[in-house]
Design a protein around this motif. Structure first.
Motif, PDB file in Angstrom:
ATOM      1  N   GLU A  45       0.812  -1.225   0.000  1.00 33.11           N
ATOM      2  CA  GLU A  45       0.000   0.000   0.000  1.00 33.11           C
ATOM      3  C   GLU A  45       0.844   1.274   0.000  1.00 33.11           C
ATOM      4  OE1 GLU A  45      -2.802  -0.325   3.165  1.00 33.11           O
ATOM      5  OE2 GLU A  45      -4.257  -1.443   1.937  1.00 33.11           O
ATOM      6  N   PRO A  46       1.836   1.438   0.880  1.00 34.73           N
ATOM      7  CA  PRO A  46       2.659   2.657   0.804  1.00 34.73           C
ATOM      8  C   PRO A  46       3.552   2.694  -0.436  1.00 34.73           C
ATOM      9  CG  PRO A  46       3.513   1.168   2.482  1.00 34.73           C
ATOM     10  CD  PRO A  46       2.190   0.619   2.059  1.00 34.73           C
ATOM     11  N   LEU A  47       3.827   1.520  -1.002  1.00 32.81           N
ATOM     12  CA  LEU A  47       4.671   1.474  -2.194  1.00 32.81           C
ATOM     13  C   LEU A  47       3.953   2.058  -3.408  1.00 32.81           C
ATOM     14  CD1 LEU A  47       7.421   0.419  -3.303  1.00 32.81           C
ATOM     15  CD2 LEU A  47       6.225  -1.706  -3.862  1.00 32.81           C
ATOM     16  N   VAL A  48       2.654   1.818  -3.517  1.00 37.32           N
ATOM     17  CA  VAL A  48       1.900   2.234  -4.702  1.00 37.32           C
ATOM     18  C   VAL A  48       1.097   3.509  -4.462  1.00 37.32           C
ATOM     19  CG1 VAL A  48       1.708  -0.166  -5.417  1.00 37.32           C
ATOM     20  CG2 VAL A  48      -0.164   0.864  -4.136  1.00 37.32           C
ATOM     21  N   ARG A  49       1.001   3.965  -3.228  1.00 33.60           N
ATOM     22  CA  ARG A  49       0.154   5.117  -2.913  1.00 33.60           C
ATOM     23  C   ARG A  49       0.615   6.370  -3.655  1.00 33.60           C
ATOM     24  NH1 ARG A  49       0.873   5.492   2.493  1.00 33.60           N
ATOM     25  NH2 ARG A  49      -0.667   3.827   2.800  1.00 33.60           N
ATOM     26  N   GLY A  50      -0.310   6.972  -4.386  1.00 37.58           N
ATOM     27  CA  GLY A  50      -0.026   8.236  -5.063  1.00 37.58           C
ATOM     28  C   GLY A  50       0.868   8.129  -6.273  1.00 37.58           C
ATOM     29  N   ARG A  51       1.137   6.930  -6.752  1.00 37.15           N
ATOM     30  CA  ARG A  51       2.009   6.741  -7.905  1.00 37.15           C
ATOM     31  C   ARG A  51       1.241   6.161  -9.063  1.00 37.15           C
ATOM     32  NH1 ARG A  51       8.011   4.840  -8.232  1.00 37.15           N
ATOM     33  NH2 ARG A  51       7.091   4.630 -10.295  1.00 37.15           N
ATOM     34  N   GLY A  52       1.481   6.697 -10.248  1.00 35.65           N
ATOM     35  CA  GLY A  52       0.913   6.120 -11.454  1.00 35.65           C
ATOM     36  C   GLY A  52       1.884   5.132 -12.069  1.00 35.65           C
ATOM     37  N   GLY A  53       1.407   4.376 -13.034  1.00 37.49           N
ATOM     38  CA  GLY A  53       2.266   3.445 -13.745  1.00 37.49           C
ATOM     39  C   GLY A  53       2.570   2.174 -12.989  1.00 37.49           C
ATOM     40  N   ILE A  54       1.815   1.883 -11.902  1.00 40.02           N
ATOM     41  CA  ILE A  54       2.046   0.666 -11.131  1.00 40.02           C
ATOM     42  C   ILE A  54       0.829  -0.243 -11.251  1.00 40.02           C
ATOM     43  CG2 ILE A  54       2.378  -0.302  -8.833  1.00 40.02           C
ATOM     44  CD1 ILE A  54       4.004   2.023  -8.052  1.00 40.02           C
ATOM     45  N   THR A  55       1.061  -1.487 -11.617  1.00 41.53           N
ATOM     46  CA  THR A  55       0.020  -2.505 -11.669  1.00 41.53           C
ATOM     47  C   THR A  55       0.264  -3.511 -10.553  1.00 41.53           C
ATOM     48  OG1 THR A  55      -0.166  -2.277 -14.074  1.00 41.53           O
ATOM     49  CG2 THR A  55      -1.084  -4.280 -13.089  1.00 41.53           C
ATOM     50  N   THR A  56      -0.752  -3.779  -9.742  1.00 39.53           N
ATOM     51  CA  THR A  56      -0.630  -4.727  -8.636  1.00 39.53           C
ATOM     52  C   THR A  56      -1.399  -5.993  -8.980  1.00 39.53           C
ATOM     53  OG1 THR A  56      -0.486  -2.901  -7.056  1.00 39.53           O
ATOM     54  CG2 THR A  56      -0.995  -5.080  -6.176  1.00 39.53           C
ATOM     55  N   ARG A  57      -0.737  -7.137  -8.809  1.00 34.82           N
ATOM     56  CA  ARG A  57      -1.361  -8.420  -9.137  1.00 34.82           C
ATOM     57  C   ARG A  57      -1.153  -9.405  -7.982  1.00 34.82           C
ATOM     58  NH1 ARG A  57      -2.793 -10.431 -14.038  1.00 34.82           N
ATOM     59  NH2 ARG A  57      -1.579  -8.809 -15.094  1.00 34.82           N
ATOM     60  N   PRO A  58      -2.210  -9.716  -7.223  1.00 34.08           N
ATOM     61  CA  PRO A  58      -2.081 -10.739  -6.173  1.00 34.08           C
ATOM     62  C   PRO A  58      -1.876 -12.119  -6.800  1.00 34.08           C
ATOM     63  CG  PRO A  58      -4.016  -9.348  -5.829  1.00 34.08           C
ATOM     64  CD  PRO A  58      -3.528  -9.073  -7.211  1.00 34.08           C
ATOM     65  N   GLU A  59      -0.975 -12.900  -6.223  1.00 35.39           N
ATOM     66  CA  GLU A  59      -0.683 -14.241  -6.714  1.00 35.39           C
ATOM     67  C   GLU A  59      -0.767 -15.231  -5.548  1.00 35.39           C
ATOM     68  OE1 GLU A  59      -0.296 -15.381  -9.623  1.00 35.39           O
ATOM     69  OE2 GLU A  59       0.062 -13.616 -10.885  1.00 35.39           O
ATOM     70  N   VAL A  60      -1.704 -16.175  -5.649  1.00 28.74           N
ATOM     71  CA  VAL A  60      -1.886 -17.171  -4.592  1.00 28.74           C
ATOM     72  C   VAL A  60      -0.615 -17.988  -4.392  1.00 28.74           C
ATOM     73  CG1 VAL A  60      -3.216 -19.193  -3.903  1.00 28.74           C
ATOM     74  CG2 VAL A  60      -4.369 -17.282  -5.029  1.00 28.74           C
ATOM     75  N   ALA A  61       0.143 -18.206  -5.457  1.00 27.03           N
ATOM     76  CA  ALA A  61       1.359 -19.016  -5.363  1.00 27.03           C
ATOM     77  C   ALA A  61       2.394 -18.400  -4.422  1.00 27.03           C
ATOM     78  CB  ALA A  61       1.968 -19.208  -6.750  1.00 27.03           C
ATOM     79  N   LEU A  62       2.301 -17.083  -4.167  1.00 28.33           N
ATOM     80  CA  LEU A  62       3.252 -16.413  -3.280  1.00 28.33           C
ATOM     81  C   LEU A  62       2.837 -16.477  -1.816  1.00 28.33           C
ATOM     82  CD1 LEU A  62       4.004 -13.221  -5.424  1.00 28.33           C
ATOM     83  CD2 LEU A  62       5.536 -15.158  -5.023  1.00 28.33           C
ATOM     84  N   ALA A  63       1.654 -17.010  -1.536  1.00 27.12           N
ATOM     85  CA  ALA A  63       1.191 -17.105  -0.152  1.00 27.12           C
ATOM     86  C   ALA A  63       2.075 -18.072   0.635  1.00 27.12           C
ATOM     87  CB  ALA A  63      -0.264 -17.577  -0.120  1.00 27.12           C
ATOM     88  N   PRO A  64       2.280 -17.808   1.922  1.00 22.36           N
ATOM     89  CA  PRO A  64       3.140 -18.703   2.725  1.00 22.36           C
ATOM     90  C   PRO A  64       2.509 -20.077   2.894  1.00 22.36           C
ATOM     91  CG  PRO A  64       2.038 -17.076   4.113  1.00 22.36           C
ATOM     92  CD  PRO A  64       1.767 -16.665   2.703  1.00 22.36           C
ATOM     93  N   VAL A  65       3.371 -21.090   2.928  1.00 19.84           N
ATOM     94  CA  VAL A  65       2.918 -22.468   3.155  1.00 19.84           C
ATOM     95  C   VAL A  65       3.769 -23.070   4.269  1.00 19.84           C
ATOM     96  CG1 VAL A  65       2.095 -22.795   0.795  1.00 19.84           C
ATOM     97  CG2 VAL A  65       4.458 -23.338   1.352  1.00 19.84           C
TER      98      VAL A  65
END
Length: 208
Positions: A45-65
């Motif tokens: 959230e603070p990484l993308v706040r107020g910045r254009g040109g950023i696409t965020t994509r959640p990936e289930v494969a990155l979830a902790p196991v």
């Protein structure tokens, strides 16, 4: 000459100053691959706040196991590389828990020494940015018009020579090689357009 596409691998243990430093290093076009967890959201959230040109994509494969499969590292590597290859000229940020980050880095960059702290920058080799066809064609036609107008006040070769010199200078400027190639290509197109215009007026006198 090839350079490297930056892949920023970020642990969910990253602090606010870590995120601020990463934010300052990112380019204008960024893809953020994030684990779908509250800890990852705290970083993203603070990484993308107020910045254009950023696409965020959640990936289930990155979830902790709790009990990772033997090939989990390779699957994570395939995931990140697939997104990186889709557009080799944007930054990719991966946000995940420390264990997932460690596993990913072992496969993604086994020959690279890990950086200190929760943010590691990996470079994937890539080729040069291609010269854009349509903008170069449009620029070539525009240059042909400019060359024609300047040709009434200067020797016909002066304006094209200046354009070629500018392109050659840009070729050796870091980060501007593609721009230099674009200028040279546009100059070549302009020369062809002017030649065709002159040949056409000579063949059909009085038609211009």
């Amino acid at each position: 000459m090839s350079d490297h596409q930056p892949i920023h691998v970020v642990s969910t243990s990253a602090s606010a100053p870590d995120v601020d430093r990463l934010r300052a290093r990112l380019g204008r076009d960024v893809l953020v691959l994030t684990a779908p967890t509250a800890e990852a959201r705290r970083v993203v959230e603070p990484l993308v706040r107020g910045r254009g040109g950023i696409t965020t994509r959640p990936e289930v494969a990155l979830a902790p196991v709790r009990f990772p499969d033997v090939d989990r590292g390779h699957r994570l590597d395939d995931l990140v590389r697939a997104h990186a290859v889709h557009d080799r000229f944007r930054d990719v940020v991966v946000v995940a828990d420390p264990a997932t980050v460690t596993l990913l880095l072992r496969v993604l960059a086994p020959d690279q020494l890990p950086e200190e702290g929760p943010v590691t920058r990996v470079g994937l080799p890539r080729g040069e940015r291609p010269v854009p066809f349509v903008p170069t064609l449009v620029a070539g036609v525009a240059l042909a018009v400019v060359f024609g107008l300047l040709g009434t006040a200067l020797a016909w070769w002066v304006a094209p020579l200046l354009a070629v010199v500018a392109g050659l200078v840009l070729l050796v400027v870091p980060g501007q090689r593609t721009t230099g190639l674009t200028v040279l290509a546009a100059t070549g197109i302009a020369a062809v357009v002017d030649f065709l215009a002159i040949a056409g007026s000579a063949r059909f006198p009085g038609s211009w």
